[in-house]
Design an enzyme around this catalytic site. Structure first.
Site, PDB file in Angstrom:
ATOM      1  N   HIS A 189      41.718  28.768  37.365  1.00  0.00           N
ATOM      2  CA  HIS A 189      42.920  28.644  36.540  1.00  0.00           C
ATOM      3  C   HIS A 189      42.763  27.528  35.497  1.00  0.00           C
ATOM      4  O   HIS A 189      43.092  27.697  34.326  1.00  0.00           O
ATOM      5  CB  HIS A 189      44.103  28.357  37.466  1.00  0.00           C
ATOM      6  N   GLU A 431      34.174  47.936  38.752  1.00  0.00           N
ATOM      7  CA  GLU A 431      33.685  46.608  39.145  1.00  0.00           C
ATOM      8  C   GLU A 431      33.152  46.581  40.570  1.00  0.00           C
ATOM      9  O   GLU A 431      32.765  45.535  41.074  1.00  0.00           O
ATOM     10  CB  GLU A 431      34.754  45.540  38.928  1.00  0.00           C
ATOM     11  N   ASP A 455      32.741  41.007  38.385  1.00  0.00           N
ATOM     12  CA  ASP A 455      32.674  41.459  39.773  1.00  0.00           C
ATOM     13  C   ASP A 455      31.547  42.458  39.992  1.00  0.00           C
ATOM     14  O   ASP A 455      30.939  42.474  41.056  1.00  0.00           O
ATOM     15  CB  ASP A 455      34.017  42.077  40.197  1.00  0.00           C
ATOM     16  N   CYS A 502      35.373  44.718  29.911  1.00  0.00           N
ATOM     17  CA  CYS A 502      36.222  43.528  29.823  1.00  0.00           C
ATOM     18  C   CYS A 502      35.626  42.349  30.575  1.00  0.00           C
ATOM     19  O   CYS A 502      36.222  41.288  30.637  1.00  0.00           O
ATOM     20  CB  CYS A 502      37.636  43.827  30.315  1.00  0.00           C
TER      21      CYS A 502
END
Ligand code: PEP
Ligand code: MG
Length: 575
Positions: A189, A431, A455, A502
């Site tokens: 974050h 992913e 991922d 992405c």
């Protein structure tokens, strides 16, 4: 001069004096002393809480106008602080000093959080510890967020073991040239906030806090993942030169924001933005993004500390859509778990969270929360080009189950007479390797694919994306990954659906060339990466990109492919 390396998190080059952030030892020393006057100690606690609460209020107000979602963090912290006060007071009345009460209560609460399944209490451990630190500092007479007040003149480089999101936000406007952290990775974050503040940053730098002393000169080369302590004259010269070059490059790249991402022979690619907060749309639009290809909605929870209501979801989605000027908004449903902290965590901590109840699996365990989010998406989908993207799909079974829940959300809205779009386009993230292998089958039942390489690489190569020591094994050019991408692109093509990427891989301009050559036409990128990818795609023909890809696909190792790419393509800036 000491040269250290870590994970490149935010690009650019910054030099300044080290501003070390560490916990005050005085707070710890005072903690064990029992109070002489219990009532006076309780008063100290309340005074400190009032100061901390005032600080949080001012922080909220200073950010509310421009960064409303981040500002919410401070409101949530203030509410949490108030909730903890009765327990803290009771601990003091049992004989603890205020400092000791803060330490024991907050640490115990943080430790328990992963086992609590009450939505109100399922706040993040880091937030609780953050509030505890704030209170401890207020008790020691200090204010603010533990970032040293006596900042040296001129630009500084913040050096710390780790930074909380609230500390990261407050680096704005403090003349911070760069950030170097011993812990962390590019998906945390704090990392997301630092990237949005456009401060050069390297994380996961082993031995950093031992090696650095306050006031030392430090150079951080964000894009290269390099931290140099006490650079010598030649390195300083290079640092300044790179800083200037970076600024000039950024300025010239921004001037091209209105140009299409089109190859010399006229083949167009679509560049989209990855966002965490609605206001991130602006950074994408400034750089010419045609829409949002990935909206990471977990951040709605992380900003507020509690699961959002349907109206809060809707307000955030409307905010993002409103900033898009008619562009598409691809909303990814909750991707909680593993690298993204999870609310309503199971009673027992999971042995392997990355292989556990994350993403769609979390949604299936909490269908009411999933339905609530889906209803908000369907409602905003009536107002513009909104698409639903499902993360962590391994095969048709999860896909069909998720689609049935989308239908159920639509039926609920219809029954309540609420305006909505019952069937917006639904896509899946590729992913998990299983999804790539099954791409042709999945493609028949979805409207689009988006490849999540962060991922996909993790699961394909069995390398933990959060472990800084695994960084050398995290290879976007591994031939097995390229084969999975080929299978995905072919599966999508056969079914006539679009496929985008992405994951962070697409953001490195040389990889974008390889991906273009392999058939990819849509890239959803961290906004700051968009201009580089545009410039590089505009510098070659599709035929060249195809040749480069074919050449690379013949090679047998990640190293060979990487080397071949670098031989044939000159990156824009550092990547
Ligand atoms: C990915 O996995 O590549 C991705 C884009 O999603 P996230 O990084 O949010 O997991
Ligand atoms: Mg992912």
């Amino acid at each position: 001069m000491l040269d250290l390396t870590g994970i490149p998190v935010s690009g650019g080059s910054g030099v300044g004096r080290a501003l070390l952030y560490e916990e005050s030892p005085d707070v710890r020393a005072a903690a064990a002393m029992p109070p002489k006057d219990v009532d006076a100690e309780v008063r100290r606690l309340h005074e400190a809480a009032e100061q901390a609460s005032g600080d949080l209020g001012s922080l909220h107000d200073s950010l509310a106008a421009s960064r409303d979602a981040i500002a919410q963090i401070f409101f949530a912290h203030r509410a949490m602080l108030t909730d903890f006060l009765p327990q803290l007071e009771a601990t003091i009345r049992e004989g603890a000093s205020a400092e000791h009460a803060v330490q024991t209560v907050m640490h115990a609460a943080a430790a328990k959080i992963s086992r609590v399944s009450d939505p109100v209490l399922s706040l993040r451990a880091k937030d609780v510890l953050d509030i505890g630190r704030r209170l401890s500092r207020a008790l020691s007479g200090a204010s603010g967020d533990g970032l040293p007040d006596d900042q040296p003149d001129g630009p500084v480089v913040v050096v710390a073991r780790d930074l909380s999101p609230t500390q990261a936000v407050q680096l704005r406007g403090r003349n911070v040239a760069a950030i170097a952290l011993e812990q962390g990775g590019h998906t945390g974050h704090a990392a997301v906030i630092i990237k949005s503040l456009e401060i050069p940053c390297v994380m996961g730098v082993r031995g950093l806090t031992e090696a650095a002393s306050p006031g030392q000169m430090i150079w951080v080369e964000g894009s290269a993942g390099r931290v140099v302590i006490e650079p010598d004259a030649a390195a300083m010269e290079r640092a300044v030169e790179l800083g200037l070059r970076y600024e000039r490059l950024e300025a010239s790249l921004l001037e091209e924001s209105d140009l299409p991402a089109e190859t010399i022979d006229g083949h167009r690619a679509t560049l989209l933005a990855n966002i965490e907060y609605p206001f991130d749309v602006d950074a994408g639009m400034e750089r010419g993004a045609e829409g949002v290809g990935l909206y990471r909605t977990e951040f709605l929870y992380q900003a507020g500390g509690t699961l959002p209501t349907e109206d809060e979801h809707l307000a955030a989605y409307r905010d993002a859509l409103g900033r898009l000027d008619g562009g598409r908004l691809t909303i990814r449903t909750y991707d909680f778990g593993a690298d993204k902290e999870s609310p309503l965590a199971p009673a027992e901590p999971e042995p392997n969270p990355a292989l556990g109840v994350r993403s769609l699996r979390w949604c299936f365990e909490h269908p009411d929360e999933f339905l609530l989010q889906l209803r908000a998406i369907l409602r905003v989908a009536a107002e513009g080009d909104v698409r639903i993207m499902l993360p962590m799909v391994a095969g048709l079974e999860e896909l069909r189950r998720a689609k049935a829940l989308i239908d159920e959300a639509a039926a609920q809205l219809a029954a309540a007479g609420t305006n909505h779009e019952p069937r917006p386009p639904v896509g899946v993230m590729i992913e998990i390797p299983a999804a790539a292998v099954m791409a042709d089958v999945l493609a028949r039942e979805v409207d689009f694919f988006s490849v999540g390489t962060n991922d996909l690489i993790q699961y394909n190569l069995a390398v933990d994306r959060l472990n800084p020591r695994m960084e050398p094994f995290f290879r976007p050019t591994h031939p097995s990954l390229l084969r999975l991408l080929q299978t995905t692109i072919e599966g999508a093509r056969a079914a006539g659906i679009p496929v985008s990427m992405c994951g962070e891989m697409g953001g490195q301009s040389i990889y974008a060339v390889l991906l273009l050559g392999m058939g990819l036409r849509e890239f959803s990128l961290t906004p700051t990466y968009i201009p580089r990818v545009r410039r590089l795609l505009r510098s070659l023909t599709l035929i060249e990109a195809r040749r480069i890809a074919a050449d690379c696909l013949r090679l047998g190792t990640a190293g060979e492919i990487e080397a071949r790419l670098r031989e044939r393509v000159t990156p824009i800036g550092a990547g």
